[in-house]
Design a protein around this motif. Structure first.
Motif, PDB file in Angstrom:
ATOM      1  N   ASN A  51      -8.527  -3.588  -0.929  1.00  0.00           N
ATOM      2  CA  ASN A  51      -7.767  -4.249  -1.768  1.00  0.00           C
ATOM      3  C   ASN A  51      -7.582  -3.300  -3.052  1.00  0.00           C
ATOM      4  N   GLU A  52      -8.724  -2.628  -3.286  1.00  0.00           N
ATOM      5  CA  GLU A  52      -8.612  -2.029  -4.763  1.00  0.00           C
ATOM      6  C   GLU A  52      -7.613  -0.687  -4.479  1.00  0.00           C
ATOM      7  N   LEU A  53      -7.702  -0.076  -3.398  1.00  0.00           N
ATOM      8  CA  LEU A  53      -6.834   0.810  -2.845  1.00  0.00           C
ATOM      9  C   LEU A  53      -5.288   0.505  -2.876  1.00  0.00           C
ATOM     10  N   LYS A  54      -5.333  -0.661  -2.082  1.00  0.00           N
ATOM     11  CA  LYS A  54      -3.954  -1.289  -2.008  1.00  0.00           C
ATOM     12  C   LYS A  54      -3.189  -1.681  -3.361  1.00  0.00           C
ATOM     13  N   ARG A  55      -4.046  -2.113  -4.359  1.00  0.00           N
ATOM     14  CA  ARG A  55      -3.386  -2.413  -5.737  1.00  0.00           C
ATOM     15  C   ARG A  55      -3.118  -0.993  -6.450  1.00  0.00           C
ATOM     16  N   SER A  56      -3.956  -0.054  -6.439  1.00  0.00           N
ATOM     17  CA  SER A  56      -3.926   1.017  -6.972  1.00  0.00           C
ATOM     18  C   SER A  56      -3.011   1.933  -6.717  1.00  0.00           C
ATOM     19  N   THR A  57      -2.507   1.880  -5.427  1.00  0.00           N
ATOM     20  CA  THR A  57      -1.625   3.006  -4.717  1.00  0.00           C
ATOM     21  C   THR A  57      -0.152   1.907  -4.473  1.00  0.00           C
ATOM     22  N   ASP A  58      -0.115   0.947  -4.499  1.00  0.00           N
ATOM     23  CA  ASP A  58       0.907  -0.065  -4.267  1.00  0.00           C
ATOM     24  C   ASP A  58       1.382   0.062  -2.899  1.00  0.00           C
ATOM     25  N   ALA A  59       0.558   0.689  -2.081  1.00  0.00           N
ATOM     26  CA  ALA A  59       0.884   0.683  -0.404  1.00  0.00           C
ATOM     27  C   ALA A  59       0.792  -0.692   0.180  1.00  0.00           C
ATOM     28  N   SER A  60       1.732  -0.939   1.275  1.00  0.00           N
ATOM     29  CA  SER A  60       1.284  -2.342   2.014  1.00  0.00           C
ATOM     30  C   SER A  60       0.365  -1.997   2.773  1.00  0.00           C
ATOM     31  N   SER A  61      -0.351  -3.194   3.346  1.00  0.00           N
ATOM     32  CA  SER A  61      -1.501  -3.427   3.936  1.00  0.00           C
ATOM     33  C   SER A  61      -1.242  -2.260   5.283  1.00  0.00           C
ATOM     34  N   ARG A  62      -0.291  -2.479   5.873  1.00  0.00           N
ATOM     35  CA  ARG A  62       0.056  -1.960   7.087  1.00  0.00           C
ATOM     36  C   ARG A  62      -0.032  -0.192   6.959  1.00  0.00           C
ATOM     37  N   THR A  63       0.789   0.014   5.950  1.00  0.00           N
ATOM     38  CA  THR A  63       0.758   1.639   5.536  1.00  0.00           C
ATOM     39  C   THR A  63      -0.719   2.174   5.351  1.00  0.00           C
ATOM     40  N   LEU A  64      -1.228   1.562   4.220  1.00  0.00           N
ATOM     41  CA  LEU A  64      -2.537   1.825   3.717  1.00  0.00           C
ATOM     42  C   LEU A  64      -3.600   2.043   4.903  1.00  0.00           C
ATOM     43  N   SER A  65      -3.516   1.189   5.922  1.00  0.00           N
ATOM     44  CA  SER A  65      -4.555   0.945   7.035  1.00  0.00           C
ATOM     45  C   SER A  65      -4.104   2.131   8.042  1.00  0.00           C
ATOM     46  N   ARG A  66      -3.225   2.525   8.242  1.00  0.00           N
ATOM     47  CA  ARG A  66      -2.744   3.622   9.124  1.00  0.00           C
ATOM     48  C   ARG A  66      -3.228   4.735   8.268  1.00  0.00           C
ATOM     49  N   VAL A  67      -2.895   5.036   6.985  1.00  0.00           N
ATOM     50  CA  VAL A  67      -3.255   6.420   6.362  1.00  0.00           C
ATOM     51  C   VAL A  67      -4.723   6.501   6.205  1.00  0.00           C
ATOM     52  N   LEU A  68      -5.577   5.393   5.877  1.00  0.00           N
ATOM     53  CA  LEU A  68      -6.888   5.432   6.073  1.00  0.00           C
ATOM     54  C   LEU A  68      -7.404   5.907   7.294  1.00  0.00           C
ATOM     55  N   ASP A  69      -6.988   5.266   8.463  1.00  0.00           N
ATOM     56  CA  ASP A  69      -7.460   5.532   9.766  1.00  0.00           C
ATOM     57  C   ASP A  69      -7.205   7.061  10.002  1.00  0.00           C
ATOM     58  N   ASP A  70      -5.825   7.609   9.730  1.00  0.00           N
ATOM     59  CA  ASP A  70      -5.742   8.885   9.820  1.00  0.00           C
ATOM     60  C   ASP A  70      -6.541   9.993   9.140  1.00  0.00           C
ATOM     61  N   LEU A  71      -6.851   9.640   7.689  1.00  0.00           N
ATOM     62  CA  LEU A  71      -7.628  10.168   6.975  1.00  0.00           C
ATOM     63  C   LEU A  71      -9.205  10.178   7.405  1.00  0.00           C
ATOM     64  N   GLN A  72      -9.703   9.228   8.022  1.00  0.00           N
ATOM     65  CA  GLN A  72     -10.860   9.168   8.561  1.00  0.00           C
ATOM     66  C   GLN A  72     -11.152   9.768   9.763  1.00  0.00           C
ATOM     67  N   GLU A  73     -10.013   9.759  10.726  1.00  0.00           N
ATOM     68  CA  GLU A  73      -9.724  10.499  11.891  1.00  0.00           C
ATOM     69  C   GLU A  73     -10.095  12.057  11.546  1.00  0.00           C
ATOM     70  N   MET A  74      -9.335  12.509  10.495  1.00  0.00           N
ATOM     71  CA  MET A  74      -9.400  13.892  10.271  1.00  0.00           C
ATOM     72  C   MET A  74     -10.411  14.400   9.367  1.00  0.00           C
ATOM     73  N   GLY A  75     -11.555  13.354   9.139  1.00  0.00           N
ATOM     74  CA  GLY A  75     -12.676  13.870   8.368  1.00  0.00           C
ATOM     75  C   GLY A  75     -12.505  14.080   6.889  1.00  0.00           C
ATOM     76  N   PHE A  76     -11.414  13.495   6.479  1.00  0.00           N
ATOM     77  CA  PHE A  76     -11.264  13.514   4.626  1.00  0.00           C
ATOM     78  C   PHE A  76     -12.045  12.196   4.058  1.00  0.00           C
ATOM     79  N   VAL A  77     -12.057  11.206   4.970  1.00  0.00           N
ATOM     80  CA  VAL A  77     -12.507   9.818   4.312  1.00  0.00           C
ATOM     81  C   VAL A  77     -13.573   9.292   5.266  1.00  0.00           C
ATOM     82  N   ASP A  78     -14.420   8.708   4.453  1.00  0.00           N
ATOM     83  CA  ASP A  78     -15.609   7.829   5.122  1.00  0.00           C
ATOM     84  C   ASP A  78     -15.209   6.431   4.817  1.00  0.00           C
ATOM     85  N   ARG A  79     -15.563   5.465   5.833  1.00  0.00           N
ATOM     86  CA  ARG A  79     -15.347   4.177   5.874  1.00  0.00           C
ATOM     87  C   ARG A  79     -16.830   3.486   5.807  1.00  0.00           C
TER      88      ARG A  79
END
Length: 134
Positions: free
Chosen positions: A49-77
């Protein structure tokens, strides 16, 4: 003498090697939302929710982007199971290695897009003579 039609160093020689490293890199991180999220996570670990507020992305978009970045090894969850359940995101070493790249892009933007005489925000400026090494 070469038996092929192409000479070493010709444009077709480069094209045969595939896209350059810059193109490859931009395919990984170059979408608008990926760049925004990666840049935002430079400040440290954040909840969804902090990322959602600070990026102004929709929940769907942010979820997809975070999944992609995690899959590519840029982000940890990281999941916290305690009440309330929370999901935290942070940069991996691969993601953190992009911080100097963002710094350089910001410096470039400051020089060429913001306040440079002759640019008016369009990136075009008058030609500048190189500095002498006196």
């Amino acid at each position: 003498m070469s038996s092929g039609a192409d000479t070493p160093g010709s444009e077709t020689d480069v094209a045969d090697d595939g896209p350059c490293a810059v193109v490859d890199s931009l395919e990984q991180i170059g979408s608008q939302w990926r760049l925004i999220v990666l840049h935002d996570l430079q400040d440290g670990e954040k909840r969804f929710n902090e990322l959602k507020r600070s990026t102004d992305a929709s929940s769907r978009t942010l979820s997809r982007v975070l999944d992609d970045l995690q899959e590519m090894g840029f982000v940890d969850r990281r999941m916290e199971e305690d009440a309330p359940v929370a999901t935290y995101y942070s940069l991996t070493a691969k993601g953190t290695s992009l911080c100097p790249v963002f710094d350089e892009i910001e410096r470039w933007a400051d020089e060429w897009l913001h306040g440079v005489p002759g640019t008016e925000g369009d990136g075009e400026s008058e030609e500048v003579a190189p500095e002498s090494a006196d």
